[in-house]
Scaffold this motif. Sequence first.
Motif, PDB file in Angstrom:
ATOM      1  N   VAL A  63       0.788  -1.217  -0.003  1.00 26.25           N
ATOM      2  CA  VAL A  63       0.093   0.013  -0.020  1.00 26.25           C
ATOM      3  C   VAL A  63       0.854   1.291  -0.007  1.00 26.25           C
ATOM      4  O   VAL A  63       0.578   2.321  -0.733  1.00 26.25           O
ATOM      5  CB  VAL A  63      -0.877  -0.069   1.375  1.00 26.25           C
ATOM      6  N   LEU A  66       6.756   3.622  -0.557  1.00 30.56           N
ATOM      7  CA  LEU A  66       7.364   4.558  -0.636  1.00 30.56           C
ATOM      8  C   LEU A  66       7.091   5.813  -0.359  1.00 30.56           C
ATOM      9  O   LEU A  66       5.694   6.200  -0.711  1.00 30.56           O
ATOM     10  CB  LEU A  66       8.277   5.049  -2.081  1.00 30.56           C
ATOM     11  N   THR A  67       7.508   6.927   0.307  1.00 33.68           N
ATOM     12  CA  THR A  67       7.179   8.317   0.510  1.00 33.68           C
ATOM     13  C   THR A  67       8.155   9.167  -0.201  1.00 33.68           C
ATOM     14  O   THR A  67       9.202   8.983  -0.621  1.00 33.68           O
ATOM     15  CB  THR A  67       7.072   8.700   1.841  1.00 33.68           C
ATOM     16  N   TRP A  68       7.291  10.307  -1.105  1.00 28.49           N
ATOM     17  CA  TRP A  68       8.048  11.292  -1.949  1.00 28.49           C
ATOM     18  C   TRP A  68       8.114  12.622  -1.598  1.00 28.49           C
ATOM     19  O   TRP A  68       7.394  13.170  -0.645  1.00 28.49           O
ATOM     20  CB  TRP A  68       7.236  10.965  -3.055  1.00 28.49           C
ATOM     21  N   GLU A  69       9.249  13.133  -1.687  1.00 31.70           N
ATOM     22  CA  GLU A  69       9.403  14.711  -1.737  1.00 31.70           C
ATOM     23  C   GLU A  69       9.790  14.871  -3.065  1.00 31.70           C
ATOM     24  O   GLU A  69      10.997  15.040  -3.416  1.00 31.70           O
ATOM     25  CB  GLU A  69      10.629  14.947  -0.561  1.00 31.70           C
ATOM     26  N   GLY A  70       8.931  15.426  -3.707  1.00 35.73           N
ATOM     27  CA  GLY A  70       9.201  15.937  -5.258  1.00 35.73           C
ATOM     28  C   GLY A  70       9.773  14.607  -6.018  1.00 35.73           C
ATOM     29  O   GLY A  70       9.011  13.567  -6.188  1.00 35.73           O
ATOM     30  N   PRO A  71      10.872  14.572  -6.555  1.00 35.57           N
ATOM     31  CA  PRO A  71      11.412  13.599  -7.040  1.00 35.57           C
ATOM     32  C   PRO A  71      12.145  12.394  -6.402  1.00 35.57           C
ATOM     33  O   PRO A  71      12.278  11.596  -6.877  1.00 35.57           O
ATOM     34  CB  PRO A  71      12.443  14.450  -8.113  1.00 35.57           C
ATOM     35  N   VAL A  72      12.229  12.856  -5.240  1.00 34.03           N
ATOM     36  CA  VAL A  72      13.020  12.000  -4.236  1.00 34.03           C
ATOM     37  C   VAL A  72      12.037  10.944  -3.682  1.00 34.03           C
ATOM     38  O   VAL A  72      11.018  11.332  -2.993  1.00 34.03           O
ATOM     39  CB  VAL A  72      13.845  12.912  -3.394  1.00 34.03           C
ATOM     40  N   ARG A  74      11.736   7.766  -0.592  1.00 29.17           N
ATOM     41  CA  ARG A  74      12.664   6.873   0.343  1.00 29.17           C
ATOM     42  C   ARG A  74      11.170   5.975   1.056  1.00 29.17           C
ATOM     43  O   ARG A  74      10.546   6.036   0.635  1.00 29.17           O
ATOM     44  CB  ARG A  74      13.000   7.543   1.582  1.00 29.17           C
ATOM     45  N   HIS A  76       8.661   4.081   2.935  1.00 33.22           N
ATOM     46  CA  HIS A  76       7.578   4.827   3.801  1.00 33.22           C
ATOM     47  C   HIS A  76       7.969   4.421   5.158  1.00 33.22           C
ATOM     48  O   HIS A  76       8.158   3.348   5.529  1.00 33.22           O
ATOM     49  CB  HIS A  76       6.135   4.547   3.310  1.00 33.22           C
ATOM     50  N   LEU A  77       7.448   5.276   6.036  1.00 34.91           N
ATOM     51  CA  LEU A  77       7.431   5.157   7.585  1.00 34.91           C
ATOM     52  C   LEU A  77       6.581   3.763   7.911  1.00 34.91           C
ATOM     53  O   LEU A  77       7.091   3.265   8.953  1.00 34.91           O
ATOM     54  CB  LEU A  77       7.192   6.259   8.261  1.00 34.91           C
ATOM     55  N   HIS A  78       5.805   3.757   7.140  1.00 32.80           N
ATOM     56  CA  HIS A  78       4.628   2.572   7.492  1.00 32.80           C
ATOM     57  C   HIS A  78       5.515   1.313   7.488  1.00 32.80           C
ATOM     58  O   HIS A  78       5.069   0.351   8.005  1.00 32.80           O
ATOM     59  CB  HIS A  78       3.532   2.507   6.533  1.00 32.80           C
TER      60      HIS A  78
ATOM     61  N   HIS B  54       0.736  14.491  -5.650  1.00 35.93           N
ATOM     62  CA  HIS B  54       2.059  13.899  -6.203  1.00 35.93           C
ATOM     63  C   HIS B  54       1.360  12.547  -6.774  1.00 35.93           C
ATOM     64  O   HIS B  54       0.901  11.821  -6.149  1.00 35.93           O
ATOM     65  CB  HIS B  54       2.919  13.673  -4.896  1.00 35.93           C
ATOM     66  N   PRO B  87       8.034  15.973 -11.877  1.00 34.17           N
ATOM     67  CA  PRO B  87       9.249  17.076 -11.512  1.00 34.17           C
ATOM     68  C   PRO B  87      10.187  16.476 -12.697  1.00 34.17           C
ATOM     69  O   PRO B  87       9.835  15.542 -13.757  1.00 34.17           O
ATOM     70  CB  PRO B  87       9.714  16.234 -10.342  1.00 34.17           C
ATOM     71  N   PHE B  90      11.911  12.907 -14.863  1.00 35.05           N
ATOM     72  CA  PHE B  90      10.764  11.797 -15.281  1.00 35.05           C
ATOM     73  C   PHE B  90      10.138  11.888 -16.580  1.00 35.05           C
ATOM     74  O   PHE B  90       9.861  12.893 -17.022  1.00 35.05           O
ATOM     75  CB  PHE B  90       9.623  11.937 -14.035  1.00 35.05           C
ATOM     76  N   PRO B 182       5.401  16.043   0.122  1.00 33.94           N
ATOM     77  CA  PRO B 182       5.896  17.394  -0.001  1.00 33.94           C
ATOM     78  C   PRO B 182       5.998  17.236  -1.642  1.00 33.94           C
ATOM     79  O   PRO B 182       6.331  16.099  -2.217  1.00 33.94           O
ATOM     80  CB  PRO B 182       7.143  17.338   0.505  1.00 33.94           C
ATOM     81  N   LEU B 183       5.518  18.185  -2.397  1.00 38.08           N
ATOM     82  CA  LEU B 183       5.203  18.269  -4.051  1.00 38.08           C
ATOM     83  C   LEU B 183       6.691  18.465  -4.268  1.00 38.08           C
ATOM     84  O   LEU B 183       6.954  18.034  -5.579  1.00 38.08           O
ATOM     85  CB  LEU B 183       4.470  19.040  -4.540  1.00 38.08           C
ATOM     86  N   PHE B 184       7.559  19.396  -3.656  1.00 42.65           N
ATOM     87  CA  PHE B 184       8.825  19.605  -4.011  1.00 42.65           C
ATOM     88  C   PHE B 184      10.122  19.084  -3.341  1.00 42.65           C
ATOM     89  O   PHE B 184       9.660  18.689  -1.968  1.00 42.65           O
ATOM     90  CB  PHE B 184       9.049  20.988  -4.264  1.00 42.65           C
ATOM     91  N   ALA B 185      11.237  18.806  -3.792  1.00 44.91           N
ATOM     92  CA  ALA B 185      12.247  18.239  -2.906  1.00 44.91           C
ATOM     93  C   ALA B 185      12.619  19.598  -1.784  1.00 44.91           C
ATOM     94  O   ALA B 185      12.333  20.624  -2.020  1.00 44.91           O
ATOM     95  CB  ALA B 185      13.614  18.011  -3.671  1.00 44.91           C
TER      96      ALA B 185
END
Lengths: 498, 188
Positions: A63, A66-72, A74, A76-78, B54, B87, B90, B182-185
């Motif tokens: 489910v 991964l969790t995202w920050e824009g293009p990055v 990592r 997911h904490l779950h 996102h 972003p 991609f 977050p939508l942005f890095a």
Amino acid sequence: MNPQAGVTMTTHSPKDVSNKSIQSRAAALFAENEQELHRRTDRLFAALMLVQWVASIAFAIWVSPLTWEGPVSRTHLHVWAAIVVGGAISVFPALLGLLRPGHTSTRFTIATAQMLMGALLIHLTGGRIETHFHVFGSLAFLAFYRDWRVLIPATVVVAADHLLRGIYWPESVYGVVVASQWRWLEHAAWVVFEDSILVVACRRSVVEMWQSAERTAALEETRDVQRRNAEQLHRLVDQLRITQQQAEAATRAKSDFLASMSHELRTPLNAIILYSELLQEEARDQGHESSIADLERIQSAGKHLMELINDILDLSKIEAGKMALSIETFDVRDMFNELFDTAGPLVRTKGNVLTLQCPDDIGPMTTDQMKTRQILLNLLGNAGKFTHDGTVTVAVRSVAVRGVDSIEFTVADTGVGMTLAQTERIFDAFTQADVTTTRKYGGTGLGLAIVSRFCQLMGGTIAVESEPGVGSCFTVVLPRVAEAAHDRAASDGVVAVA
Amino acid sequence: MLGLCWLAAVGAGLWVVREYDNAPGVAANAPVRWPAGTPLAPDAAGPTLVMLAHPMCPCTRASLDELAEALARSKASARTYVLFIRPSGFAEGWERSELWQKAARIPGVTPIRDDLGVEAARFGTSTSGQTLLYAADGTLLFSGGITGSRGHAGDNDGRSSLVALLTRAGRGQSHTNVFGCPLFARGA
């Protein structure tokens, strides 16, 4: 936990002692079964804990990998929560379930962990209402322990979870930003509602377990009693066998002794009889008439004694199993012709009429002729002895007994007769119709006993019908061929009918 | 003692997870009037709803569920856009994720690709799930999230406010916390 606890025994009768023993054994069985149930359920939950842990990790990866920050991105904490927190929740109680099954603390820990896992799963699924069913399912699963106390920590965990979430994150549980401080009670009440049902179910199950233990204990007690009885029976049978062997040995010894003694007695007795006869002849020749009567008494007493010894010898031979049959084929009609030459004068002495009813075509017999003659001579002698101015009738005919070709001999007289009680013991050794019979009619009391044993030996039967003052009728049935009825010899008895 | 330590460790773990899930994202600094220069066409006859998302954020799945729920409850025919940022770096089509498909299945919702987050920046948003409601005259009515926590579906103030504003049944909150990726890095 003993549902029967508190029952006080006030008496100590054997039945009470037995009941106490059953109750005590039932309590032990109950404790054993309960412990086994707890251990089994602990192991079951240990497996469930590990399965839930793996499932939670798989679910988190599926489910929210991964969790995202824009293009990055990592992990997911779950996912980490499922691995770390799920592991922390599951591994400890699972280890307890595997390493310390059956302990109260183990199932209490498992109950707590199960509800904590529910809280984590609810979280991982984003608070889906469907996941809340894990709470109710877990409570039902915990009821497998049949120990309602495990529901307490489980319920406390659920209530505490709702209380804390209601205080700090009300939206996560109630869907509103500000909730009543008592709303957690509403949620907890539903859990308590299920608890109340499960408590009843647990208690009923415990009662059933106790009843089952009581039944098992009673069954064990019954089996124990049966085992003891069987052992006692075996001991008695063994003792009986020994006693029987001793009795048989004593009988053989007695018979051997009697046979030996009879033989030793007959030798001098023959001399007494012979010499008394010679002395009678000498007395007659020398004219000593006064001595003849005394010598006749000596000879008569000697003959009676010889007759008694011969009978004892026959009986002892039979009882010692040394009496053998001398099988030969002879004509029945011819046997009677000879028999009547011997017995006829004796029967007719007291004014009796002797008649024979025997078909000409009666045919031959293949059996022990001497014993057959002895049987019939004895019966004819008795008939002549107990009948005065009456009739003695001998009837002979062919009959089939259980498919075996046999000859039936009937010796009927119109003599003094006997009562039913007398006929019942007439074939016993040393027994006559009554004590006065010996004095009045003489005899050893062994004749009919020997007759009945000869009949058995030849595979036949003897029966008597009698009525006091009317007469007696003896019926002897012998197989035409003795060997054919050999198997029945031991089982057939003597029948007496008054 | 061991049991208490275990309980404390598990409790701490659950607490951390809850704190994470209940930590709101950066709130939007949305323009109070419909921004000029956006290629999106507002509805001159009714409210226009814009959600920034996102395409890979698992928390946004709950936001889309709540959006579908709000639109269904309000029975309003608000023009609705869900902007999925793409972003740099991609390939085209990356944004057409499961969330895109989910948004496309909601009646009245138009999923749109937002290359490099240009529109997200224009609307002053930086958290996935940020929802903006503009009136027919271009006035900002609502800005916030419509979930109670990260990825947590269910009743919440954001959705309730949105439904109230769409149905004109009353005044809901104009701002709520938003929960999502977050939508942005960071630092972009």
